[in-house]
Structure formats: structure tokens, C-alpha cells
Design an enzyme around this catalytic site. Structure first.
Site: not given
Ligand code: RB5
Length: 144
Positions: A63, A96
């Protein structure tokens, strides 16, 4: 065989990592997202995590920061998701912690580091021994 997923914040990095997986001949399944359009990272984390547990294989979650994906994936029983930023973390998450998912940030990690971490994560085995006892204690926490 590895499952991979990302939200919009990790989409471009996922596409680049998929290119790398093809390059090294690693079989993978892409569970989305399939564009830069905004989506919710827990939905993708759930998909990848459930497939990792069911098929007893490893996964990659990306993300923006890697944080949301790792928090969400670690809610699924059987998942040990490691948020990594460097080669050492990727190596020891396997040696680990017997991590079965690696998470990283599409907005925080450079592609070369990401490729290095993925290769290490795929090729490093769990050491067992005293680390097995500790992982067993982690697994016990799922019963709380
Ligand atoms: C999305 O904008 C962002 O919040 C997501 O990709 C992530 O970084 C959340 O932890």
C-alpha cells in the site's frame, strides 16, 4: 507460487514487482487492485492473506506505506506479515519470524530495494529451533 496484492497507493509498485517476478521466473497470482483508482486496502489484504493460509504459500502486500496492509493481514489467523524497509528485515522476517507475507510501501520504498527484499523473502528459509518456540507463542495469541 506467491500471491500479490496492492491498493491504489501500491499499484504502480505492484506492477513493477510483477515485472520482476516474471524476470526471475517466479509463479504468482495477482489478486488486485488492477488500476490506480482508489480502493480499500483491508479488502486486498484479506484476499491475499486468506489465499496464503489456504495454499500454505507466501504473499506480497503493498500500500502507500505498507502499514495498513500489514495491520490488516495480521488480523487473519495464520498470517505473520512483516512490514519491511530493508534487506536485513526481509531476511530475518523469514529466518526468525517465519513470516508468510512481506508488506512494503509503494510510496516509501524504492524499486531496487523492493526487488532485493522480494528475492530475499522468497529464498530464505525459517531457522526453526528456538525461533519455532517463539512463533508457537505468537500462534497461541490467536486463541485469545
Ligand atoms: C491510501 O491513501 C493509504 O492510506 C494506504 O495506501 C496505506 O498507506 C495505508 O496504510
Amino acid at each position: 507460487m506467491i500471491f500479490i496484492g496492492a491498493d491504489h497507493g501500491g499499484y504502480d509498485m505492484k506492477e513493477a514487482v510483477i515485472g520482476f517476478l516474471k524476470e526471475i521466473g517466479e509463479e504468482f497470482q495477482d489478486l488486485g487492485t488492477y488500476s490506480n483508482e482508489s480502493c480499500d486496502y483491508p479488502d486486498i489484504a484479506k484476499l491475499v492473506a486468506e489465499n496464503v493460509v489456504k495454499n500454505k504459500v507466501r504473499g506480497i502486500l503493498i500500500c502507500g506505506s505498507g502499514i495498513g496492509m500489514s495491520i490488516a493481514a495480521n488480523k487473519v489467523n495464520g498470517i505473520r506479515c512483516a512490514l519491511c524497509h530493508d534487506a536485513y528485515s526481509a531476511e530475518y522476517s523469514r529466518r526468525h519470524n517465519n513470516a508468510n507475507i512481506i508488506a512494503f510501501g509503494g510510496r516509501t520504498t524504492g524499486l531496487e530495494i523492493a526487488k532485493q527484499m522480494v528475492e530475499i523473502f522468497l529464498n530464505t528459509e525459517f531457522e526453526g529451533g528456538r525461533h519455532q518456540r517463539r512463533v508457537d507463542k505468537i500462534n497461541k495469541l490467536e486463541e485469545l
